[in-house]
Design a protein around this motif. Structure first.
Motif, mmCIF file in Angstrom:
data_model
loop_
_atom_site.group_PDB
_atom_site.id
_atom_site.type_symbol
_atom_site.label_atom_id
_atom_site.label_comp_id
_atom_site.label_asym_id
_atom_site.label_seq_id
_atom_site.Cartn_x
_atom_site.Cartn_y
_atom_site.Cartn_z
ATOM 1 N N ALA A 179 14.009 -19.926 14.757
ATOM 2 C CA ALA A 179 15.254 -20.697 14.756
ATOM 3 C C ALA A 179 16.385 -19.906 14.106
ATOM 4 C CB ALA A 179 15.033 -22.025 14.034
ATOM 5 N N GLY A 180 16.073 -19.236 12.995
ATOM 6 C CA GLY A 180 17.096 -18.423 12.354
ATOM 7 C C GLY A 180 17.574 -17.284 13.242
ATOM 8 N N ALA A 181 16.622 -16.690 13.973
ATOM 9 C CA ALA A 181 17.013 -15.616 14.892
ATOM 10 C C ALA A 181 17.915 -16.145 16.004
ATOM 11 C CB ALA A 181 15.768 -14.963 15.482
ATOM 12 N N ARG A 182 17.598 -17.350 16.520
ATOM 13 C CA ARG A 182 18.452 -17.934 17.554
ATOM 14 C C ARG A 182 19.853 -18.223 17.015
ATOM 15 N NH1 ARG A 182 13.642 -20.775 18.846
ATOM 16 N NH2 ARG A 182 14.372 -22.592 17.670
ATOM 17 N N VAL A 183 19.923 -18.778 15.794
ATOM 18 C CA VAL A 183 21.231 -19.056 15.188
ATOM 19 C C VAL A 183 22.011 -17.763 14.994
ATOM 20 C CG1 VAL A 183 22.365 -19.901 13.100
ATOM 21 C CG2 VAL A 183 20.477 -21.192 14.097
ATOM 22 N N ALA A 184 21.313 -16.708 14.533
ATOM 23 C CA ALA A 184 22.000 -15.437 14.325
ATOM 24 C C ALA A 184 22.523 -14.866 15.646
ATOM 25 C CB ALA A 184 21.038 -14.441 13.657
ATOM 26 N N ARG A 185 21.713 -15.016 16.703
ATOM 27 C CA ARG A 185 22.182 -14.523 18.010
ATOM 28 C C ARG A 185 23.399 -15.305 18.490
ATOM 29 N NH1 ARG A 185 16.535 -14.113 19.016
ATOM 30 N NH2 ARG A 185 16.543 -16.159 20.022
#
Length: 290
Positions: free
Chosen positions: A168-174
Motif C-alpha cells: 500500500a505504501g508503494a502504491r501511495v508513493a507511486r
C-alpha cells in the motif's frame, strides 16, 4: 514378582548359580589334592552357603524397605573370597590358566547384578504413577506444539500485514510521484506561457488595467494553500483600577437576592466583557465581602 522385576532378578539369579557352582568345583579340584575331598567340599559349601545366607538376608531387608551396611559388607566379603579362590586357582593352574582367569570375575558380577536389581526395586513405580507421568509429558508436548503453532501463525499474520502495508505504501508513493510529475509538467507549461512574448501579450490583454497605459504582469498562481494575514491587531482594553473593580464586583454580587457566590460573580463578570486577573478579582471580592 512382576514382569518388570524379572528383567533384573533372573540375570542376577543365573549369574549367582553359575558363580557358586564354579566356586565349589574349583575348591574341590584345587584343595582336593592337598586334603581329602570331603573337606574341600565342606570348604566350598561354606563359601557358597555364607554367600547365600547374606544374600537372603539382604533380600529380606530390602522387602521390608530396610538396609544394613554390615550385612552388605559381609556379602561382598564372601563374593571377594570366591573371586580370590578363582583367581588363585587360575594363577596356579598348569593348563587353561587363561580360561580360569577369564571366569574369575563371575562372583563380583553376580553381586553387581544384585546391586542393580536393588536399585531397580527402590526406583520402580506403579503402573498408575507411570501412566500419570506419561500423561503429564504428553500434556507438556501438546502445549509446546500448540505454542509453536500459535507463534508460527502470528509470525505469518505479521508477515502478511507488513507485506500489505508495504505494498500500500508503494502504491501511495507511486501515485504521489505521478501526481508530482504531472504538477511539475503543468507548472513548466505555465512558466513557459508566462515568459513567452506572444503568449504573454495575449494573456495580459484580458486582464484589467490598473492605471492608464500600464498593463499588469500576469502572475503565476500560488502552488499550495494560503492564509490571509490580518493587517491589524486588536488593542488591549485598559486595565480597571482597584476602585472601579470593587464597584463592578459589588454591583454584580448584589444583582440578585441572595447575593451571588464568587464563582457566579466571576462568570457574570467575564460574560459582561470585563477583564481582570484571577488574583485581582479574588482580592476585590474579599474587599467587598469583608
Amino acid at each position: 514378582m512382576n514382569a518388570r522385576t524379572t528383567k533384573t532378578v533372573l540375570p542376577a539369579v543365573a549369574m549367582t548359580a553359575v558363580s557358586m557352582v564354579l566356586t565349589l568345583a574349583v575348591v574341590v579340584m584345587w584343595l582336593g589334592t592337598a586334603m581329602p575331598w570331603p573337606v574341600a567340599l565342606v570348604v566350598g559349601l561354606g563359601i557358597d552357603g555364607g554367600w547365600l545366607a547374606t544374600l537372603a538376608y539382604e533380600r529380606r531387608l530390602a522387602a521390608q524397605g530396610d538396609h544394613s551396611h554390615a550385612v552388605t559388607g559381609v556379602g561382598w566379603s564372601f563374593g571377594l573370597i570366591a573371586a580370590g579362590v578363582l583367581i588363585a586357582h587360575a594363577l596356579t593352574a598348569e593348563e587353561s590358566a587363561g580360561a580360569w582367569l577369564a571366569v574369575a570375575w563371575l562372583p563380583i558380577a553376580a553381586k553387581s547384578l544384585w546391586l542393580v536389581h536393588g536399585l531397580w526395586e527402590r526406583t520402580a513405580l506403579t503402573p498408575n504413577a507411570l501412566g500419570a507421568i506419561r500423561g503429564i509429558q504428553q500434556e507438556a508436548r501438546d502445549e509446546a506444539a500448540v505454542a509453536r503453532a500459535r507463534l508460527r501463525a502470528e509470525a505469518t499474520t505479521e508477515e502478511t500485514r507488513l507485506t500489505a502495508v508495504t505494498q500500500a505504501g508503494a502504491r501511495v508513493a507511486r501515485v504521489q510521484a505521478k501526481t508530482a510529475q504531472t504538477l511539475s509538467r503543468a507548472w513548466s507549461t505555465l512558466e513557459t506561457a508566462r515568459d513567452g512574448e506572444d503568449t504573454g501579450r495575449a494573456l495580459t490583454s484580458v486582464t484589467n488595467r490598473v492605471t492608464p497605459d500600464v498593463t499588469p504582469r500576469w502572475q503565476l498562481p500560488v502552488w499550495g494553500p494560503t492564509e490571509p494575514v490580518s493587517p491589524f491587531s486588536l488593542d488591549a482594553a485598559p486595565a480597571l483600577t482597584d476602585e472601579a473593580l470593587d464597584v463592578l464586583v459589588d454591583e454584580i454580587r448584589h444583582s440578585e437576592t441572595p447575593a451571588l457566590s464568587y464563582r457566579e460573580m466571576a462568570t457574570r463578570f467575564r460574560a459582561a466583557g470585563h477583564s481582570a486577573s484571577e488574583v485581582r478579582l479574588r482580592a476585590a471580592w474579599k474587599r467587598v465581602a469583608a
